[in-house]
Enzyme design. Sequence first.
Site, PDB file in Angstrom:
ATOM      1  N   ALA A   1       0.833  -1.206   0.000  1.00  0.00           N
ATOM      2  CA  ALA A   1       0.000   0.000   0.000  1.00  0.00           C
ATOM      3  C   ALA A   1       0.864   1.251   0.000  1.00  0.00           C
ATOM      4  O   ALA A   1       0.604   2.209  -0.747  1.00  0.00           O
ATOM      5  CB  ALA A   1      -0.938  -0.006   1.204  1.00  0.00           C
ATOM      6  N   TYR A   2       1.885   1.252   0.829  1.00  0.00           N
ATOM      7  CA  TYR A   2       2.774   2.411   0.907  1.00  0.00           C
ATOM      8  C   TYR A   2       3.502   2.619  -0.418  1.00  0.00           C
ATOM      9  O   TYR A   2       3.584   3.752  -0.932  1.00  0.00           O
ATOM     10  CB  TYR A   2       3.773   2.195   2.043  1.00  0.00           C
ATOM     11  CG  TYR A   2       4.750   3.330   2.241  1.00  0.00           C
ATOM     12  CD1 TYR A   2       4.372   4.481   2.927  1.00  0.00           C
ATOM     13  CD2 TYR A   2       6.045   3.244   1.751  1.00  0.00           C
ATOM     14  CE1 TYR A   2       5.270   5.521   3.109  1.00  0.00           C
ATOM     15  CE2 TYR A   2       6.948   4.279   1.937  1.00  0.00           C
ATOM     16  CZ  TYR A   2       6.560   5.416   2.614  1.00  0.00           C
ATOM     17  OH  TYR A   2       7.441   6.453   2.803  1.00  0.00           O
ATOM     18  N   ALA A   3       4.040   1.540  -0.993  1.00  0.00           N
ATOM     19  CA  ALA A   3       4.756   1.645  -2.257  1.00  0.00           C
ATOM     20  C   ALA A   3       3.850   2.171  -3.366  1.00  0.00           C
ATOM     21  O   ALA A   3       4.265   3.015  -4.176  1.00  0.00           O
ATOM     22  CB  ALA A   3       5.333   0.283  -2.649  1.00  0.00           C
TER      23      ALA A   3
END
Length: 242
Positions: free
Chosen positions: A146-148
């Site tokens: 999700a962060y990437a």
Amino acid sequence: MVTGASRGLGRGMALALAKAGADLVVTARSKSSLQEVGAAIRALGRACFAVEMQLGSGSHAVEACAEQAWRESGGIDVLFNNAGLVLYQPCLDTQDEEWERTVSTNLSSTFYSCRSFGRRMRARGSGKIINVASDIGIRGEANWAAYAASKGGVVSLSKSLAWEWAPAVTVNILAPGPFMTDANRPMFDNPAIRAAVEERVPLHRIGDPEMHLGPLAVLLAGTGSDFMTGAVFRIDGGICRS
């Protein structure tokens, strides 16, 4: 203007900019944290306006922040979109709400901020925007899906705006790697995790926000970046190899 300036990367950049002679507008969620960083900037002899902003509150909140910041400061010359959140979690364990909060905070809020401030900069005819992404948004990494995705979106958004808003407004990207911040401290305080990360980083150390990121922020805020737009500046100890 530096968003998310009360701690970590944002604080390091804000203090470095103040030491280089900049007056600042700083934003954060916590009023007490804003007061503390504001006092540190004023102690360096610079003016500082503090604006509370809750990321994830939607485009209207970001527009209200932009209006207040622009009015109180007399106009923003350089904007660092830094505020965001970290989610270290396997994809299969990530709930819809966690995905949506991560993308909303890291990507949607950056879009809203660029739109609000970019409109004003374009109307004035000049401005610089620096969006903070991540080395993980470029190279990917297990347990960071999700962060990437959110930070990779920041890279693509910034490159598109660089084309769209040239020549009046430049848009560049900072892609930090492993830095010692409040968000990362719980991981790096674990000796085994820190040793493993330092082993992967060619320079074999963790970055310091003010010492290592601050000088690059000063460069991007000044005339040294006048012929740069749509560029990704990796500052990651070499961990991103492509």
